[in-house]
Design an enzyme around this catalytic site. Sequence first.
Site, PDB file in Angstrom:
ATOM      1  N   CYS A 196      64.953  68.972  31.141  1.00 30.25           N
ATOM      2  CA  CYS A 196      63.839  68.276  31.987  1.00 30.25           C
ATOM      3  C   CYS A 196      62.709  68.234  30.953  1.00 30.25           C
ATOM      4  CB  CYS A 196      63.806  68.792  33.114  1.00 30.25           C
ATOM      5  SG  CYS A 196      62.227  67.803  34.130  1.00 30.25           S
ATOM      6  N   GLY A 228      76.088  70.688   2.828  1.00 25.80           N
ATOM      7  CA  GLY A 228      75.915  69.442   3.129  1.00 25.80           C
ATOM      8  C   GLY A 228      74.656  69.289   3.784  1.00 25.80           C
ATOM      9  N   THR A 229      73.650  70.007   3.224  1.00 23.24           N
ATOM     10  CA  THR A 229      72.161  69.545   3.676  1.00 23.24           C
ATOM     11  C   THR A 229      71.353  69.087   2.324  1.00 23.24           C
ATOM     12  OG1 THR A 229      70.240  70.446   4.688  1.00 23.24           O
ATOM     13  CG2 THR A 229      71.661  72.258   3.875  1.00 23.24           C
ATOM     14  N   CYS A 234      63.903  66.703  39.983  1.00 21.10           N
ATOM     15  CA  CYS A 234      62.341  66.685  40.193  1.00 21.10           C
ATOM     16  C   CYS A 234      61.735  65.615  39.938  1.00 21.10           C
ATOM     17  CB  CYS A 234      61.614  67.813  39.187  1.00 21.10           C
ATOM     18  SG  CYS A 234      61.217  67.314  37.497  1.00 21.10           S
ATOM     19  N   HIS A 256      68.043  73.097  15.410  1.00 19.64           N
ATOM     20  CA  HIS A 256      67.655  71.926  15.859  1.00 19.64           C
ATOM     21  C   HIS A 256      68.233  71.710  17.247  1.00 19.64           C
ATOM     22  CE1 HIS A 256      66.376  70.584  11.375  1.00 19.64           C
ATOM     23  NE2 HIS A 256      65.795  71.553  11.906  1.00 19.64           N
ATOM     24  N   ARG A 272      75.591  58.489  19.947  1.00 19.01           N
ATOM     25  CA  ARG A 272      75.570  59.688  19.319  1.00 19.01           C
ATOM     26  C   ARG A 272      76.602  60.595  20.051  1.00 19.01           C
ATOM     27  NH1 ARG A 272      70.677  61.565  16.846  1.00 19.01           N
ATOM     28  NH2 ARG A 272      71.993  63.059  15.594  1.00 19.01           N
ATOM     29  N   TYR A 318      70.840  58.249  21.463  1.00 20.67           N
ATOM     30  CA  TYR A 318      71.458  59.697  21.920  1.00 20.67           C
ATOM     31  C   TYR A 318      72.855  59.257  22.606  1.00 20.67           C
ATOM     32  CZ  TYR A 318      67.950  62.218  19.505  1.00 20.67           C
ATOM     33  OH  TYR A 318      67.260  62.760  18.359  1.00 20.67           O
ATOM     34  N   CYS A 324      65.617  63.691  36.155  1.00 21.38           N
ATOM     35  CA  CYS A 324      65.978  65.174  36.777  1.00 21.38           C
ATOM     36  C   CYS A 324      65.784  65.063  38.345  1.00 21.38           C
ATOM     37  CB  CYS A 324      64.952  66.125  36.158  1.00 21.38           C
ATOM     38  SG  CYS A 324      64.978  67.694  36.529  1.00 21.38           S
ATOM     39  N   ASN A 332      77.783  70.409  -2.161  1.00 16.08           N
ATOM     40  CA  ASN A 332      77.091  69.156  -1.870  1.00 16.08           C
ATOM     41  C   ASN A 332      77.537  68.167  -2.643  1.00 16.08           C
ATOM     42  OD1 ASN A 332      75.219  67.088  -1.423  1.00 16.08           O
ATOM     43  ND2 ASN A 332      74.076  68.656  -0.221  1.00 16.08           N
TER      44      ASN A 332
END
Length: 243
Positions: free
Chosen positions: A123, A182-183, A145, A115, A67, A64, A143, A208
């Site tokens: 958290c 584009g899906t 916490c 999404h 990205r 992630y 986090c 597409n």
Amino acid sequence: MWDDISDRLVESQKIVFVTGAGISQESGIPTFRGKDGLWRKYDPMKLATIDAFYEDPKLVWEWYEERRNNILNAKPNAGHVTIAELEKYRKVSVLTQNIDGLHQRAGSKNVYELHGSIVIIKCTVCDFRDKITSGFSALPPLCRCGNMLRPDVVWFGEALPQDVWESAMVEASTCDTMIIVGTSLAVSPANLLPVYAKQNGATMIEVNIEETQMSSQMDLSLREPAAKALPEILGIISSGKNG
Ligand code: BJW
Ligand code: ZN
């Protein structure tokens, strides 16, 4: 074919876009499926499920962070900009599966992120949730916490944000034109949105570079990259002329 569709486009009042990774491909953000798709290189079940996250949070976070870095440096392309521009002429909303925020950065106002968003971090335990654009020095980030943070995206097996999904269903069911860009329409429940629009009698247009499982149900399929096809559509609507 264009003659009939351009008449209907000119008459349209409410246009709903359903967008996917393909619209951001020309901004340098890889798609998931297909030739250079992320799932060719990575196993989705090892990166995009809650089980995978708890199994190896560092690995998932590394993916992630890479990205996030790419997305934060990316710019909206002519496809995103055209959709934002269309708001000057018609009532427009965007139901996007993308987590990159490029529609909003292009200026679109009515964006529903089905999404989630890669820049929102939440958290895993408490109700902390915030926009964070800087990188994290240690992964996984924790986090205040003491529990792990995660990106606020929807992984396989997780429910879509309920309010967003409910609004998206209403938008899809009440549009007179749906443009699907584009899906692959491989992922549910987002792939039901075109079904709702079709049931409502909407004009269905697909942009597409490849066929999808709903291509046969389209009034028009444009086999062109989004950044080329969408300005053509805008041209027809903004000029109010046919063809
Ligand atoms: C261009 C172009 C250019 C290229 N111009 N075009 C069996 C087991 C487990 C689950 C399931 C199962 N069967 C069904 C499910 C449900 C599952 C699902 O649908 N799985 C299928 C894959 C089979 N769905 C879910 O799990 C969803 N949740 C759910 O159902 O919850 C139920 C529930 C209810 C109540 C309580 C609890 C649960 C959640 C789905 C979440 C999807 N998440 C991801 C990752 C998001 C985070 C991240 O990015 O890291 O979302 S997966 C990935 O796929 C991402 C995308 O948004 C999504 C859709 O992909 P998209 O956008 O269509 O991209 P591609 O790559 O597929 O297609 C790109 C297209 O662009 C191609 O067609 C190209 O041709 C085209 N293109 N360049 C125009 N320039
Ligand atoms: Zn917390």
